[in-house]
Design an enzyme around this catalytic site. Sequence first.
Site, PDB file in Angstrom:
ATOM      1  CG  MET A  27      -1.883  -1.215   1.176  1.00  0.00           C
ATOM      2  SD  MET A  27      -3.426  -0.971   2.081  1.00  0.00           S
ATOM      3  CE  MET A  27      -2.808  -0.591   3.693  1.00  0.00           C
ATOM      4  N   GLY A  28       2.141   1.102  -0.426  1.00  0.00           N
ATOM      5  CA  GLY A  28       3.043   2.252  -0.462  1.00  0.00           C
ATOM      6  C   GLY A  28       3.508   2.639   0.930  1.00  0.00           C
ATOM      7  CB  ALA A  29       3.555   4.540   3.443  1.00  0.00           C
ATOM      8  CG  HIS A  34       6.945  -2.162   2.236  1.00  0.00           C
ATOM      9  ND1 HIS A  34       6.772  -1.042   3.001  1.00  0.00           N
ATOM     10  CD2 HIS A  34       5.751  -2.818   2.254  1.00  0.00           C
ATOM     11  CE1 HIS A  34       5.526  -1.004   3.469  1.00  0.00           C
ATOM     12  NE2 HIS A  34       4.893  -2.071   3.037  1.00  0.00           N
ATOM     13  N   GLY A 144       5.166 -10.194   4.179  1.00  0.00           N
ATOM     14  CA  GLY A 144       5.932  -9.973   5.405  1.00  0.00           C
ATOM     15  C   GLY A 144       5.322 -10.712   6.587  1.00  0.00           C
ATOM     16  NE  ARG A 184      -2.897   1.482   9.884  1.00  0.00           N
ATOM     17  CZ  ARG A 184      -3.235   0.483   9.058  1.00  0.00           C
ATOM     18  NH1 ARG A 184      -2.524  -0.622   9.039  1.00  0.00           N
ATOM     19  NH2 ARG A 184      -4.268   0.607   8.246  1.00  0.00           N
TER      20      ARG A 184
HETATM   21  O1  PAF Z   1      -0.024  -5.630   3.657  1.00  0.00           O
HETATM   22  C1  PAF Z   1      -0.494  -4.727   2.929  1.00  0.00           C
HETATM   23  O2  PAF Z   1       0.127  -3.689   2.711  1.00  0.00           O
HETATM   24  C2  PAF Z   1      -1.875  -4.929   2.306  1.00  0.00           C
HETATM   25  O3  PAF Z   1      -2.734  -5.555   3.184  1.00  0.00           O
HETATM   26  C3  PAF Z   1      -1.828  -5.646   0.941  1.00  0.00           C
HETATM   27  C4  PAF Z   1      -1.315  -7.090   1.077  1.00  0.00           C
HETATM   28  C5  PAF Z   1      -0.947  -4.883  -0.022  1.00  0.00           C
HETATM   29  C6  PAF Z   1      -3.247  -5.712   0.340  1.00  0.00           C
HETATM   30  O4  PAF Z   1      -3.768  -4.443   0.138  1.00  0.00           O
END
Ligand code: PAF
Length: 279
Positions: A27-29, A34, A144, A184
Amino acid sequence: MQYADTIEAARAMFAALPRPFGFIPTMGALHEGHLQLVRAARERCASAGVSIFVNPLQFGPQEDFAAYPRDIERDRTALSAAGANALFAPPASSMYPQGFSTTVDPGPIGTTFEGAVRPGHFRGVATVVTKLLHIAAPDVLFLGQKDAQQAVVLRRTIADLAIPVEVVVIPTVREADGLAMSSRNAYLDAAQRAVAPSLHRALEAMRDELLAGGSKTRARAAAESVLATSGAPEYFDAVDASTFEPVERLDRDALIVGAARFGATRLIDNVPVWVRGSR
Ligand code: PAF
């Protein structure tokens, strides 16, 4: 790094990547956690593709969808530096166009713990990841360990719907003081950030008490006493690592899972206990 923002362009882009191709939905950020997934995909596969999509379907009406941090330019730079080959970042209108109606419900496994606190959350996750897997058609999906229940739910969905992709779960990346990396964490003010590592220490205390033969009640009390006044505990439990069913003793691969609030910010974390030595 190649870039696509429509489903059609993304299909063509991902189809042309060298195989095996590893996929990382986000979801970016983006943070180091990541980027570790991207590096793992580059190590284990011939190419790595990423998606960035803040999925409205997995947020409750009172949750932080609008406030969720978004910085696509910074994310693009970080992904290129980590070696990603392709990025798909669609607008909500292409993932959920007018008339969109079909969702993927993972069933009971998605209704406990995070699913109990966040009704509909895992339906949103399973729906978007299923759609992303249909678009990207990767060989390997990298997730993750930090979002442990999400990984268990997605393994279930992928098995149940016979989606031909291997799932690889990469260990949680932590700050030097033990706080699990999470987008977050950006919500925490300085005082909350200073005490937030107590969540990880609480989980370790719970694990140690269970490993020493203590009951779950005692182990939970140990966790909550570490958290003391720093955060408000939501749940602390021990679950089977493959099914997310609560366990009383650590006699199989298990996870100590917990959630707590630091001010208005809700954080989750988990500590694995691999008793079978299988991982
Ligand atoms: O873990 C996340 O960032 C989200 O839940 C995902 C797997 C990208 C689905 O929107």
